[in-house]
Design an enzyme around this catalytic site. Structure first.
Site, short mmCIF file in Angstrom:
data_model
loop_
_atom_site.label_atom_id
_atom_site.label_comp_id
_atom_site.label_asym_id
_atom_site.label_seq_id
_atom_site.Cartn_x
_atom_site.Cartn_y
_atom_site.Cartn_z
N LYS A 83 5.80 -2.71 -4.81
CA LYS A 83 4.63 -3.05 -5.68
C LYS A 83 3.28 -3.30 -4.83
O LYS A 83 2.53 -4.15 -5.11
CB LYS A 83 5.01 -3.99 -6.62
CG LYS A 83 6.07 -3.90 -7.41
CD LYS A 83 6.21 -2.37 -8.00
CE LYS A 83 5.16 -2.11 -9.00
NZ LYS A 83 5.35 -0.74 -9.53
N THR A 87 4.52 3.97 -3.70
CA THR A 87 4.62 5.08 -3.84
C THR A 87 3.52 6.16 -4.06
O THR A 87 3.71 7.18 -3.55
CB THR A 87 5.32 5.02 -5.44
OG1 THR A 87 6.74 4.22 -5.13
CG2 THR A 87 5.81 6.50 -5.76
N SER A 88 2.30 5.57 -4.18
CA SER A 88 1.21 6.49 -4.32
C SER A 88 0.74 6.68 -2.75
O SER A 88 0.60 8.10 -2.62
CB SER A 88 -0.07 5.37 -4.73
OG SER A 88 0.27 5.03 -6.01
N HIS A 140 10.15 6.29 5.54
CA HIS A 140 9.82 5.00 4.57
C HIS A 140 10.78 4.61 3.85
O HIS A 140 11.74 5.31 3.45
CB HIS A 140 8.64 5.64 3.70
CG HIS A 140 9.29 6.77 2.72
ND1 HIS A 140 9.27 6.40 1.26
CD2 HIS A 140 9.33 8.11 2.73
CE1 HIS A 140 9.81 7.46 0.67
NE2 HIS A 140 9.85 8.47 1.48
N HIS A 142 12.09 0.53 1.94
CA HIS A 142 12.07 -1.01 1.58
C HIS A 142 12.97 -1.79 2.55
O HIS A 142 13.74 -2.31 2.22
CB HIS A 142 12.55 -1.34 0.15
CG HIS A 142 11.63 -0.68 -0.94
ND1 HIS A 142 9.85 -0.78 -0.84
CD2 HIS A 142 11.76 -0.21 -2.16
CE1 HIS A 142 9.57 -0.17 -1.91
NE2 HIS A 142 10.52 0.11 -2.51
N ARG A 164 -0.47 -6.57 -0.40
CA ARG A 164 -1.18 -6.80 -1.60
C ARG A 164 -1.53 -8.32 -1.90
O ARG A 164 -0.74 -9.02 -1.50
CB ARG A 164 -0.44 -6.31 -2.71
CG ARG A 164 -1.23 -6.08 -4.06
CD ARG A 164 -0.42 -5.32 -5.06
NE ARG A 164 -1.23 -5.17 -6.40
CZ ARG A 164 -0.70 -4.51 -7.20
NH1 ARG A 164 0.51 -4.03 -7.08
NH2 ARG A 164 -1.24 -4.28 -8.50
N SER A 285 -1.82 12.91 -8.78
CA SER A 285 -0.37 13.00 -8.92
C SER A 285 0.36 12.06 -8.35
O SER A 285 1.24 11.58 -8.61
CB SER A 285 0.11 14.56 -8.96
OG SER A 285 0.07 14.54 -7.52
N THR A 290 2.04 0.75 -13.02
CA THR A 290 3.02 -0.09 -14.03
C THR A 290 2.45 -0.02 -15.36
O THR A 290 1.36 -0.33 -15.75
CB THR A 290 3.01 -1.41 -13.31
OG1 THR A 290 3.66 -1.47 -11.93
CG2 THR A 290 4.21 -2.31 -14.21
N LYS A 293 1.29 -3.80 -18.28
CA LYS A 293 1.19 -4.89 -17.27
C LYS A 293 0.05 -5.81 -17.97
O LYS A 293 -1.08 -5.03 -18.50
CB LYS A 293 0.69 -4.43 -16.14
CG LYS A 293 0.50 -5.78 -15.07
CD LYS A 293 0.40 -5.47 -13.77
CE LYS A 293 -0.70 -4.28 -13.57
NZ LYS A 293 -0.86 -3.95 -11.97
#
Length: 356
Positions: A83, A87-88, A140, A142, A164, A285, A290, A293
């Site tokens: 988060k 992913t972006s 890549h 986690h 973040r 794309s 999320t 939210k």
């Protein structure tokens, strides 16, 4: 249920409730089995793809004969924190890999466990360093930071990452577990059906929004030592800072993702040529949001900020932000509100001995 109570005698009502409960348990069990089957299928497909690649290269020639140019003998590891727009950013790498001629590989750990077993650490280091067919490579997943120097490798990979604001990250993760996102909207999430807002969770002292859940970015940068995962460890915070400065090529922040991409394109064009333009003018794309939210209230934020864990995670975030802004200030210039990458700002002179 109210109509059922009126029409049926008590014994039949109890039987109906039991049948309903059994049906719910059966459905949940079936869903769990389907999720496990999907995971097994994904792993089987991945193994099949690896075998195909290895067989193709075996036919083309033995692996030991593969000689890589220095420009191609490069591996980037993006040990992405959940988060943080990971992913972006990763989808930009996927969009560019064919054009820029490199490979992208997802490190899929069981149950997204960020800590690898010792034997898996050895396997992973060996794969990354010796799998020449996958170089240049962008890995890549986690996983927490892994020090390749401990395993005696001659050439370490390039680490990058994005972090973040810790409360914003936790809020995003809280709603993601309940409502998912627009990337895979049909996928059932672990907490699906729980309608409690983040504010309500904090007010009730819920476990999913507890300050301990903020403790994630520090251990991801700290690594595989046990102390890294002791919540509130001052040693872990200092080790995370050390690794960020000494082991990471560049660490950006979600709130300034475009600038992070711009710097990567300028410094590592082999991988990121065209990334800034794609981010600015593409069809978006790669962007992921999320669902459902709700921003927390000032009272909720203030309550979380009272915890020592938030203070430490925020200290790490501010440290990373300051370092990123320092790097950016020495790499770009601003004109009419736009940032431009600086041209080469050094040259060589007084070269001796003089050639004839």
């Amino acid at each position: 249920m109210g109509l059922l109570r009126i029409m049926l005698p008590p014994k039949l009502q109890l039987l109906a409730v039991l049948v309903f409960g059994v049906a719910v348990l059966f459905l949940e069990n079936q869903i769990q089995k389907l999720e496990e089957s999907r995971g097994k299928l994904e792993r089987a497909i991945a193994r099949h793809e690896v075998r195909e690649i290895e067989q193709r290269h075996t036919v083309d020639g033995p692996r030991q004969d593969v000689t890589l140019d220095e420009e191609d003998d490069v591996v980037i590891i993006y040990n992405r924190v959940p988060k943080t727009a990971s992913t972006s950013f990763t989808n930009i790498a996927y969009d560019l890999c064919a054009k820029n001629k490199y490979h992208v590989l997802h490190i899929n750990t069981t149950k997204n466990n960020p800590v690898m077993s010792l034997q898996d650490q050895v396997r992973f280091v060996k794969n990354v360093t010796s799998w020449k067919e996958m170089k240049p490579g962008f890995y890549h997943g986690h996983i927490s930071y892994l020090d390749f120097a401990k395993f005696g490798v001659k050439k370490k990979p390039i680490y990058i990452n994005v972090i973040r604001d810790p409360i914003e990250r936790l809020v995003s993760y809280y709603y993601f577990l309940r409502f998912g996102d627009d990337y895979r909207p049909g996928l059932r999430r672990r907490k699906q059906g729980d309608k409690k807002t983040f504010d309500e969770c904090v007010a009730a002292g819920g476990s999913d929004c507890a300050p301990e859940k903020l403790w994630l970015q520090i251990p991801f940068f700290c690594g595989h030592s046990s102390e890294c995962w002791n919540v509130g460890s001052r040693w872990a915070l200092e080790q995370a800072k050390y690794n960020l400065i000494n082991e990471y090529f560049l660490v950006g922040v979600t709130e300034e993702l475009e600038d992070f991409i711009m710097l990567l394109e300028a410094a590592l064009p082999r991988f990121f040529r065209g990334a800034t333009e794609l981010y600015r003018t593409g069809k978006k794309s790669h962007l992921r949001k999320t669902t459902e939210k709700k921003l927390p209230t000032k009272e909720t934020i203030a309550k979380l900020q009272q915890s020592e864990i938030w203070k430490m995670e925020n200290e790490f975030y501010e440290f990373a932000l300051e370092q990123f802004q320092f790097v950016r200030a020495h790499a770009v210039r601003e004109k009419d509100g736009e940032l431009y990458i600086l041209a080469q700002n050094f040259f060589y002179e007084k070269i001796y001995p003089k050639s004839n």
